[in-house]
Write a protein that holds these residues in place. Structure first.
Motif, PDB file in Angstrom:
ATOM      1  N   LEU A  48       0.864  -1.167   0.000  1.00  0.00           N
ATOM      2  CA  LEU A  48       0.000   0.000   0.000  1.00  0.00           C
ATOM      3  C   LEU A  48       0.903   1.220   0.000  1.00  0.00           C
ATOM      4  N   LEU A  49       0.361   2.340  -0.291  1.00  0.00           N
ATOM      5  CA  LEU A  49       1.159   3.560  -0.229  1.00  0.00           C
ATOM      6  C   LEU A  49       1.389   3.904   1.235  1.00  0.00           C
ATOM      7  N   ASP A  50       2.203   3.107   1.857  1.00  0.00           N
ATOM      8  CA  ASP A  50       2.440   3.218   3.281  1.00  0.00           C
ATOM      9  C   ASP A  50       3.941   3.315   3.530  1.00  0.00           C
ATOM     10  N   LEU A  51       4.369   4.380   4.148  1.00  0.00           N
ATOM     11  CA  LEU A  51       5.785   4.559   4.425  1.00  0.00           C
ATOM     12  C   LEU A  51       6.327   3.516   5.388  1.00  0.00           C
ATOM     13  N   LEU A  52       5.439   2.842   6.104  1.00  0.00           N
ATOM     14  CA  LEU A  52       5.903   1.802   7.024  1.00  0.00           C
ATOM     15  C   LEU A  52       6.555   0.649   6.279  1.00  0.00           C
ATOM     16  N   ASP A  53       6.127   0.403   5.052  1.00  0.00           N
ATOM     17  CA  ASP A  53       6.744  -0.647   4.236  1.00  0.00           C
ATOM     18  C   ASP A  53       8.158  -0.257   3.817  1.00  0.00           C
ATOM     19  N   VAL A  54       8.383   1.023   3.618  1.00  0.00           N
ATOM     20  CA  VAL A  54       9.655   1.524   3.117  1.00  0.00           C
ATOM     21  C   VAL A  54      10.654   1.761   4.250  1.00  0.00           C
ATOM     22  N   GLY A  55      10.176   2.063   5.427  1.00  0.00           N
ATOM     23  CA  GLY A  55      11.042   2.394   6.563  1.00  0.00           C
ATOM     24  C   GLY A  55      12.137   1.382   6.840  1.00  0.00           C
ATOM     25  N   PRO A  56      11.801   0.092   7.007  1.00  0.00           N
ATOM     26  CA  PRO A  56      12.856  -0.892   7.275  1.00  0.00           C
ATOM     27  C   PRO A  56      13.879  -1.000   6.144  1.00  0.00           C
ATOM     28  N   LEU A  57      13.425  -0.803   4.926  1.00  0.00           N
ATOM     29  CA  LEU A  57      14.327  -0.834   3.775  1.00  0.00           C
ATOM     30  C   LEU A  57      15.364   0.285   3.881  1.00  0.00           C
ATOM     31  N   LEU A  58      14.894   1.484   4.203  1.00  0.00           N
ATOM     32  CA  LEU A  58      15.791   2.620   4.347  1.00  0.00           C
ATOM     33  C   LEU A  58      16.712   2.456   5.551  1.00  0.00           C
ATOM     34  N   THR A  59      16.157   1.976   6.648  1.00  0.00           N
ATOM     35  CA  THR A  59      16.951   1.773   7.865  1.00  0.00           C
ATOM     36  C   THR A  59      18.068   0.767   7.628  1.00  0.00           C
ATOM     37  N   ASP A  60      17.733  -0.361   7.024  1.00  0.00           N
ATOM     38  CA  ASP A  60      18.755  -1.386   6.769  1.00  0.00           C
ATOM     39  C   ASP A  60      19.810  -0.896   5.782  1.00  0.00           C
ATOM     40  N   SER A  61      19.383  -0.127   4.806  1.00  0.00           N
ATOM     41  CA  SER A  61      20.323   0.405   3.820  1.00  0.00           C
ATOM     42  C   SER A  61      21.280   1.406   4.473  1.00  0.00           C
ATOM     43  N   LEU A  62      20.752   2.267   5.333  1.00  0.00           N
ATOM     44  CA  LEU A  62      21.605   3.232   6.037  1.00  0.00           C
ATOM     45  C   LEU A  62      22.551   2.539   7.010  1.00  0.00           C
ATOM     46  N   THR A  63      22.067   1.503   7.674  1.00  0.00           N
ATOM     47  CA  THR A  63      22.934   0.736   8.573  1.00  0.00           C
ATOM     48  C   THR A  63      24.091   0.132   7.791  1.00  0.00           C
ATOM     49  N   LEU A  64      23.784  -0.456   6.645  1.00  0.00           N
ATOM     50  CA  LEU A  64      24.821  -1.040   5.799  1.00  0.00           C
ATOM     51  C   LEU A  64      25.830   0.023   5.371  1.00  0.00           C
ATOM     52  N   LEU A  65      25.352   1.166   4.934  1.00  0.00           N
ATOM     53  CA  LEU A  65      26.239   2.244   4.505  1.00  0.00           C
ATOM     54  C   LEU A  65      27.147   2.688   5.651  1.00  0.00           C
ATOM     55  N   ASN A  66      26.584   2.850   6.833  1.00  0.00           N
ATOM     56  CA  ASN A  66      27.386   3.231   8.001  1.00  0.00           C
ATOM     57  C   ASN A  66      28.430   2.169   8.332  1.00  0.00           C
ATOM     58  N   ASP A  67      28.056   0.901   8.223  1.00  0.00           N
ATOM     59  CA  ASP A  67      29.000  -0.182   8.504  1.00  0.00           C
ATOM     60  C   ASP A  67      30.142  -0.211   7.489  1.00  0.00           C
ATOM     61  N   ILE A  68      29.828   0.058   6.235  1.00  0.00           N
ATOM     62  CA  ILE A  68      30.875   0.107   5.208  1.00  0.00           C
ATOM     63  C   ILE A  68      31.833   1.264   5.490  1.00  0.00           C
TER      64      ILE A  68
END
Length: 183
Positions: A48-68
């Motif tokens: 659905l057009l729900d930012l809750l679906d996108v939130g974990p995707l962004l969080t995990d991507s930012l975590t990965l970037l920070n770890d790199i």
């Protein structure tokens, strides 16, 4: 007395070369990559057009970037690697390459799901570009610590990661190009 300095200097050199810290940083990147992969593969097929679906995707991507980025700092602070450390880092690189290739394949395969939410694919494209840039810097920092005789081999171990990123980025750039063409 001179003889005792040789073993001490070898111990000091061994203590400075921190291949174990680089391998640990690569393990952290691998764990973050696996977490992102889980989020990508569990993304709803009909979101659905729900930012809750996108939130974990962004969080995990930012975590990965920070770890790199953190791993890059670790590699830059390390002394040059010993041969045994080079072997350990090479093994960790092969394992990480497999993990990265898998998640990037899943990101490409999930593109139709992400395209349903107009803002997701462009954000993924930006994240992929940022993660590739950070990965390139990390790879360069590690290769710089490898003895000169093994640097070409080290760069070759990174080639599959680079190719997988380039392929994923090319796939997501198609969305950006099509999006501009519709305007």
């Amino acid at each position: 007395m001179h003889v005792s300095f040789i073993p001490l200097s070898l111990l000091a050199a061994r203590a400075l070369a921190d291949g174990a810290a680089i391998v640990a940083a690569m393990t952290t990147i691998s764990e973050a990559t696996v977490a992102l992969n889980s989020t990508v593969t569990s993304f709803p097929s009909n979101p659905l057009l729900d930012l809750l679906d996108v939130g974990p995707l962004l969080t995990d991507s930012l975590t990965l970037l920070n770890d790199i980025n953190s791993a890059t700092a670790t590699a830059q602070k390390s002394a040059n690697l010993t041969i045994s450390e080079v072997v350990a880092v090479a093994e960790a690189t092969l394992s990480l390459a497999s993990t990265v290739e898998s998640v990037l394949t899943n990101i490409v395969n999930s593109k139709p799901k992400f395209d349903k939410l107009v803002v997701v694919s462009p954000v993924i494209l930006l994240n992929l570009k940022s993660e590739k840039s950070a990965t390139d810097k990390f790879g360069a920092a590690v290769v710089a610590k490898v003895p000169t005789a093994f640097q070409t081999t080290a760069q070759n171990l990174l080639a599959p990661i680079d190719a997988a990123f380039n392929s994923a980025i090319a796939t997501y750039e198609q969305f950006a190009i099509r999006g501009r063409a519709r305007r």
